[in-house]
Design a protein around this motif. Structure first.
Motif, PDB file in Angstrom:
ATOM      1  N   HIS A  35      -8.633   4.612  22.882  1.00  0.00           N
ATOM      2  CA  HIS A  35      -9.001   4.913  24.267  1.00  0.00           C
ATOM      3  C   HIS A  35     -10.436   4.436  24.516  1.00  0.00           C
ATOM      4  O   HIS A  35     -11.372   4.856  23.827  1.00  0.00           O
ATOM      5  N   ASP A  37     -13.396   4.178  27.224  1.00  0.00           N
ATOM      6  CA  ASP A  37     -13.914   4.727  28.480  1.00  0.00           C
ATOM      7  C   ASP A  37     -14.961   3.790  29.056  1.00  0.00           C
ATOM      8  O   ASP A  37     -16.017   3.577  28.459  1.00  0.00           O
ATOM      9  N   HIS A  68      -9.609   3.081  30.139  1.00  0.00           N
ATOM     10  CA  HIS A  68      -9.774   4.041  31.234  1.00  0.00           C
ATOM     11  C   HIS A  68     -10.991   3.613  32.049  1.00  0.00           C
ATOM     12  O   HIS A  68     -12.132   3.772  31.612  1.00  0.00           O
ATOM     13  N   MET A  70     -13.614   3.881  34.846  1.00  0.00           N
ATOM     14  CA  MET A  70     -14.316   4.800  35.752  1.00  0.00           C
ATOM     15  C   MET A  70     -15.406   3.994  36.440  1.00  0.00           C
ATOM     16  O   MET A  70     -16.605   4.208  36.224  1.00  0.00           O
ATOM     17  N   ASP A 177      -6.707  14.056  29.047  1.00  0.00           N
ATOM     18  CA  ASP A 177      -8.006  13.559  28.571  1.00  0.00           C
ATOM     19  C   ASP A 177      -9.101  14.537  28.953  1.00  0.00           C
ATOM     20  O   ASP A 177      -9.315  14.802  30.137  1.00  0.00           O
TER      21      ASP A 177
HETATM   22 FE   LIG Z   1     -11.178   8.757  29.165  1.00  0.00          FE
END
Ligand SMILES: [Fe+2]
Ligand SMILES: O=C(CO)[C@@H](O)[C@H](O)COP(=O)(O)O
Length: 220
Positions: A35, A37, A68, A70, A177
């Motif tokens: 994962h 970020d 992921h 953001m 998450d």
């Molecule tokens: Fe995340």
């Protein structure tokens, strides 16, 4: 129903000075996905990494890169993350003007598309995305940082989305998450999640502990 539980360690909690080694270590320790970020200091109050780092990590493992995003506006960067080696790209509906179009764009790149709901975002916003998404991510903390506490009322949202997925008849992952540890992981699984993201709980104790941490998170 028992479904396989996948563990996706968040490398936000890894040693950033040794990221390649850390990715190899979680791979060897039995993680399912990695994962990643991506934060821009604008959509969330933290800054992490961009596509160049994803590309640099790609040769270190063949495991699924679960990216992921953001960042806002998100659409401008989808191609770059796909080219860098993302296998799944997950986006927040608040990060662009047209979430349905963003999902189609991700899929057109040959990448699986995820949609992520913040703690304050209702499950209902998924209604007209169920035909298209490959993954739904429920944030059990507000995005931006690792090491936060699990927000218990998100379990209700996971339960509701599990019903929506089952009703759709489609093969959609339900990921959770934020604040996932040995206590909250079983609750998320019981509520219907099948992919657990865990940063702090995976990387705690250093490389010698990773395999044990991953096994315990999976419920083994
Ligand atoms: Fe995340
Ligand atoms: O997306 C995020 C935070 O915004 C997460 O992926 C965190 O990195 C999870 O960290 P822990 O809560 O497991 O420490």
């Amino acid at each position: 129903m028992t479904r396989p539980i996948l563990i996706s360690p968040s490398i936000l909690s890894a040693d950033f000075a040794r990221l390649g080694e850390e990715v190899r270590a979680i791979d060897a320790a039995g993680c399912d996905w990695v994962h990643i970020d991506v934060m821009d200091g604008h959509f969330v109050p933290n800054i992490t990494i961009g596509p160049n780092v994803v590309k640099a990590l790609r040769p270190h493992t063949q495991k699924t890169f679960d990216v992921h995003l953001m960042i806002s506006p998100v659409d401008l960067y989808l191609d770059a993350f796909a080219q860098a080696g993302a296998d799944i790209i997950t986006v927040h509906p608040e990060a662009g003007p047209h979430i349905h179009r963003t999902v189609q764009h991700i899929k057109s790149l040959g990448v699986k598309a995820g949609v992520v709901l913040n703690p304050g975002t209702p499950a209902k916003m998924l209604d007209y995305l169920m035909d298209d998404v490959d993954l739904i991510l429920v944030m059990s903390v507000n995005p931006g940082f690792g090491g936060q506490s699990f927000i218990e009322n998100q379990l209700r949202k996971i339960e509701a989305i599990r019903k929506m997925i089952d009703k759709s008849g489609r093969d959609i992952h339900l990921q959770v998450d934020g604040g996932i540890d040995f206590t909250t992981a079983p609750k998320a699984i019981a509520a219907g999640a099948d992919v657990l993201v865990a940063g702090t709980a995976t990387f705690r104790g250093g490389p010698d502990a990773y395999a044990d941490n991953i096994r315990k998170l999976r419920g083994g």
